[in-house]
Design a protein around this motif. Structure first.
Motif, PDB file in Angstrom:
ATOM      1  N   LYS A 115       0.821  -1.206   0.000  1.00  0.00           N
ATOM      2  CA  LYS A 115       0.000   0.000   0.000  1.00  0.00           C
ATOM      3  C   LYS A 115       0.857   1.259   0.000  1.00  0.00           C
ATOM      4  O   LYS A 115       1.948   1.284   0.579  1.00  0.00           O
ATOM      5  CB  LYS A 115      -0.919  -0.018   1.219  1.00  0.00           C
ATOM      6  N   LYS A 116       0.333   2.319  -0.592  1.00  0.00           N
ATOM      7  CA  LYS A 116       1.067   3.574  -0.664  1.00  0.00           C
ATOM      8  C   LYS A 116       1.384   4.102   0.730  1.00  0.00           C
ATOM      9  O   LYS A 116       2.469   4.661   0.966  1.00  0.00           O
ATOM     10  CB  LYS A 116       0.248   4.621  -1.437  1.00  0.00           C
ATOM     11  N   ALA A 117       0.469   3.928   1.671  1.00  0.00           N
ATOM     12  CA  ALA A 117       0.688   4.415   3.042  1.00  0.00           C
ATOM     13  C   ALA A 117       1.882   3.728   3.694  1.00  0.00           C
ATOM     14  O   ALA A 117       2.609   4.337   4.483  1.00  0.00           O
ATOM     15  CB  ALA A 117      -0.566   4.202   3.881  1.00  0.00           C
ATOM     16  N   VAL A 118       2.091   2.475   3.358  1.00  0.00           N
ATOM     17  CA  VAL A 118       3.249   1.740   3.877  1.00  0.00           C
ATOM     18  C   VAL A 118       4.535   2.330   3.310  1.00  0.00           C
ATOM     19  O   VAL A 118       5.496   2.598   4.041  1.00  0.00           O
ATOM     20  CB  VAL A 118       3.138   0.242   3.538  1.00  0.00           C
ATOM     21  N   LEU A 119       4.559   2.534   2.007  1.00  0.00           N
ATOM     22  CA  LEU A 119       5.741   3.099   1.359  1.00  0.00           C
ATOM     23  C   LEU A 119       6.058   4.486   1.922  1.00  0.00           C
ATOM     24  O   LEU A 119       7.219   4.802   2.208  1.00  0.00           O
ATOM     25  CB  LEU A 119       5.509   3.182  -0.151  1.00  0.00           C
ATOM     26  N   THR A 120       5.037   5.303   2.112  1.00  0.00           N
ATOM     27  CA  THR A 120       5.235   6.646   2.669  1.00  0.00           C
ATOM     28  C   THR A 120       5.789   6.578   4.087  1.00  0.00           C
ATOM     29  O   THR A 120       6.718   7.319   4.443  1.00  0.00           O
ATOM     30  CB  THR A 120       3.897   7.414   2.676  1.00  0.00           C
ATOM     31  N   THR A 121       5.248   5.686   4.897  1.00  0.00           N
ATOM     32  CA  THR A 121       5.695   5.537   6.289  1.00  0.00           C
ATOM     33  C   THR A 121       7.166   5.148   6.359  1.00  0.00           C
ATOM     34  O   THR A 121       7.945   5.722   7.126  1.00  0.00           O
ATOM     35  CB  THR A 121       4.842   4.479   7.012  1.00  0.00           C
ATOM     36  N   VAL A 122       7.557   4.182   5.558  1.00  0.00           N
ATOM     37  CA  VAL A 122       8.939   3.699   5.607  1.00  0.00           C
ATOM     38  C   VAL A 122       9.901   4.736   5.028  1.00  0.00           C
ATOM     39  O   VAL A 122      11.001   4.942   5.554  1.00  0.00           O
ATOM     40  CB  VAL A 122       9.070   2.353   4.871  1.00  0.00           C
ATOM     41  N   THR A 123       9.488   5.400   3.958  1.00  0.00           N
ATOM     42  CA  THR A 123      10.335   6.441   3.365  1.00  0.00           C
ATOM     43  C   THR A 123      10.615   7.556   4.366  1.00  0.00           C
ATOM     44  O   THR A 123      11.758   8.018   4.509  1.00  0.00           O
ATOM     45  CB  THR A 123       9.670   7.021   2.109  1.00  0.00           C
ATOM     46  N   GLU A 124       9.590   7.978   5.083  1.00  0.00           N
ATOM     47  CA  GLU A 124       9.773   9.027   6.093  1.00  0.00           C
ATOM     48  C   GLU A 124      10.685   8.546   7.220  1.00  0.00           C
ATOM     49  O   GLU A 124      11.475   9.327   7.767  1.00  0.00           O
ATOM     50  CB  GLU A 124       8.420   9.459   6.662  1.00  0.00           C
ATOM     51  N   ALA A 125      10.600   7.269   7.546  1.00  0.00           N
ATOM     52  CA  ALA A 125      11.471   6.722   8.587  1.00  0.00           C
ATOM     53  C   ALA A 125      12.937   6.774   8.148  1.00  0.00           C
ATOM     54  O   ALA A 125      13.820   7.134   8.938  1.00  0.00           O
ATOM     55  CB  ALA A 125      11.072   5.286   8.905  1.00  0.00           C
ATOM     56  N   ILE A 126      13.202   6.442   6.907  1.00  0.00           N
ATOM     57  CA  ILE A 126      14.589   6.473   6.401  1.00  0.00           C
ATOM     58  C   ILE A 126      15.114   7.900   6.375  1.00  0.00           C
ATOM     59  O   ILE A 126      16.272   8.160   6.736  1.00  0.00           O
ATOM     60  CB  ILE A 126      14.665   5.838   5.004  1.00  0.00           C
ATOM     61  N   ARG A 127      14.273   8.831   5.966  1.00  0.00           N
ATOM     62  CA  ARG A 127      14.673  10.241   5.979  1.00  0.00           C
ATOM     63  C   ARG A 127      15.049  10.672   7.397  1.00  0.00           C
ATOM     64  O   ARG A 127      16.049  11.375   7.618  1.00  0.00           O
ATOM     65  CB  ARG A 127      13.538  11.117   5.444  1.00  0.00           C
ATOM     66  N   SER A 128      14.257  10.238   8.365  1.00  0.00           N
ATOM     67  CA  SER A 128      14.522  10.578   9.760  1.00  0.00           C
ATOM     68  C   SER A 128      15.826   9.946  10.239  1.00  0.00           C
ATOM     69  O   SER A 128      16.620  10.587  10.954  1.00  0.00           O
ATOM     70  CB  SER A 128      13.362  10.105  10.639  1.00  0.00           C
ATOM     71  N   MET A 129      16.089   8.699   9.851  1.00  0.00           N
ATOM     72  CA  MET A 129      17.322   8.020  10.238  1.00  0.00           C
ATOM     73  C   MET A 129      18.547   8.768   9.713  1.00  0.00           C
ATOM     74  O   MET A 129      19.523   8.975  10.441  1.00  0.00           O
ATOM     75  CB  MET A 129      17.312   6.579   9.716  1.00  0.00           C
ATOM     76  N   CYS A 130      18.484   9.188   8.471  1.00  0.00           N
ATOM     77  CA  CYS A 130      19.600   9.930   7.870  1.00  0.00           C
ATOM     78  C   CYS A 130      19.774  11.281   8.560  1.00  0.00           C
ATOM     79  O   CYS A 130      20.898  11.710   8.842  1.00  0.00           O
ATOM     80  CB  CYS A 130      19.368  10.127   6.379  1.00  0.00           C
TER      81      CYS A 130
END
Length: 308
Positions: A115-130
């Motif tokens: 689902k798009k919501a899953v992709l958005t959630t994980v992408t934001e998490a990676i941005r936060s990690m960086c």
């Protein structure tokens, strides 16, 4: 799914006909607790879900975690990971960085099917990690607030994303997804505080990697920050940490931290975070998965009980 089953799905996801690449990937996948994919799987059990889709998202999040470890070891110059030589020590920096990139790409290939919501959630998490890793470069002195911001972005954000993704995949309403995400956030904070406790006061053999590495790199974790807050010799300790501690000075610092109960303080903070995680979990429907998540959270503190 058991840890063995998670490992089997991971192995299948990164299978490649390229022998060298497969060797690199196998090394990167060796060991680990499988905690983040377990969170996805458990949180998805709060409702009806597509088992295959949940497994793919769980594996994707673990691949992202593994990729970040490979890259972190290169950036930190770490030589050991999970009781084995770090990937870059065996195959070189270029091969290690590219392996991390391959793991990221494989993860997004799996997430693209969800689902798009899953992709958005994980992408934001990676941005936060960086962002967290970059922020750490700007911290020059004792700052407890900056510490919690950093570990939130570095560790808690992916725990939180894993839990939210499980909620998304079983179609929980947004407020319930938020409670799962909050549970994951506080669990992640506790997990990192426990890890920082063990790095200073624990055993390298039990951790599966050399301890006191943060201190050696001048990174101020919670027990050291507490020492600098309480010690009359804080300025002297700060100076020694900045220039690099000798082995004798490291032992003296640890003894001083214990004398000022910095170990007990750090353990108490981890306990507070677990309490907040369980408080968020209590807002969710009674469910066998809820009980398993609660048990998982309380077990996070188990390594401290052996040392205190």
């Amino acid at each position: 799914m058991t840890r063995t089953e998670i490992k089997a799905v991971l192995t299948q996801a990164v299978a490649t006909p390229n022998p060298l690449l497969q060797q690199l990937l196998n090394h990167a996948l060796t060991g680990g607790k499988g905690l983040r994919p377990t969170l996805v799987l458990l949180c998805a059990r709060f409702g009806m879900h597509d088992t295959l889709e949940v497994q793919q998202v769980a594996v994707a999040i673990e691949l992202i975690h593994l990729a970040s470890l490979v890259h972190d070891d290169v950036l930190d110059g770490a030589t050991v990971r999970r009781n084995l030589p770090a990937l870059h020590c065996l195959y070189g920096t270029v091969a290690a960085v590219l392996t991390g990139d391959y793991l990221f790409a494989t993860a997004f290939g799996l997430l693209a099917r969800s689902k798009k919501a899953v992709l958005t959630t994980v992408t934001e998490a990676i941005r936060s990690m960086c962002s967290g890793e970059i922020q750490q470069l700007t911290v020059t002195g004792p700052d407890t607030k900056a510490y919690f911001t950093y570990i939130g972005q570095k560790t808690a954000t992916l725990f939180s994303a894993a839990c939210r993704c499980g909620g998304i995949l079983c179609r929980l309403k947004r407020p319930q997804q938020d409670y799962l995400a909050k549970f994951g956030w506080h669990l992640g904070l506790a997990y990192q505080v426990v890890d920082d406790y063990l790095d200073l006061f624990g055993s390298a053999a039990k951790m599966g990697k050399p301890n006191r590495q943060d201190l050696a790199r001048g990174i101020l974790t919670l027990p050291v920050l507490r020492l600098l807050e309480l010690s009359p010799q804080a300025a002297l300790w700060q100076e020694k940490i900045s220039r690099g501690l000798t082995a004798t000075e490291t032992e003296e610092l640890i003894a001083a931290a214990r004398h000022l109960n910095c170990d007990e303080f750090t353990a108490a903070v981890a306990g507070e975070q677990i309490a907040l995680a369980l408080e968020a979990l209590d807002k969710l429907p009674v469910n066998p998965a809820r009980e398993e998540l609660a048990l998982l959270a309380t077990r996070t503190l188990a390594p401290l009980e052996e040392l205190i």
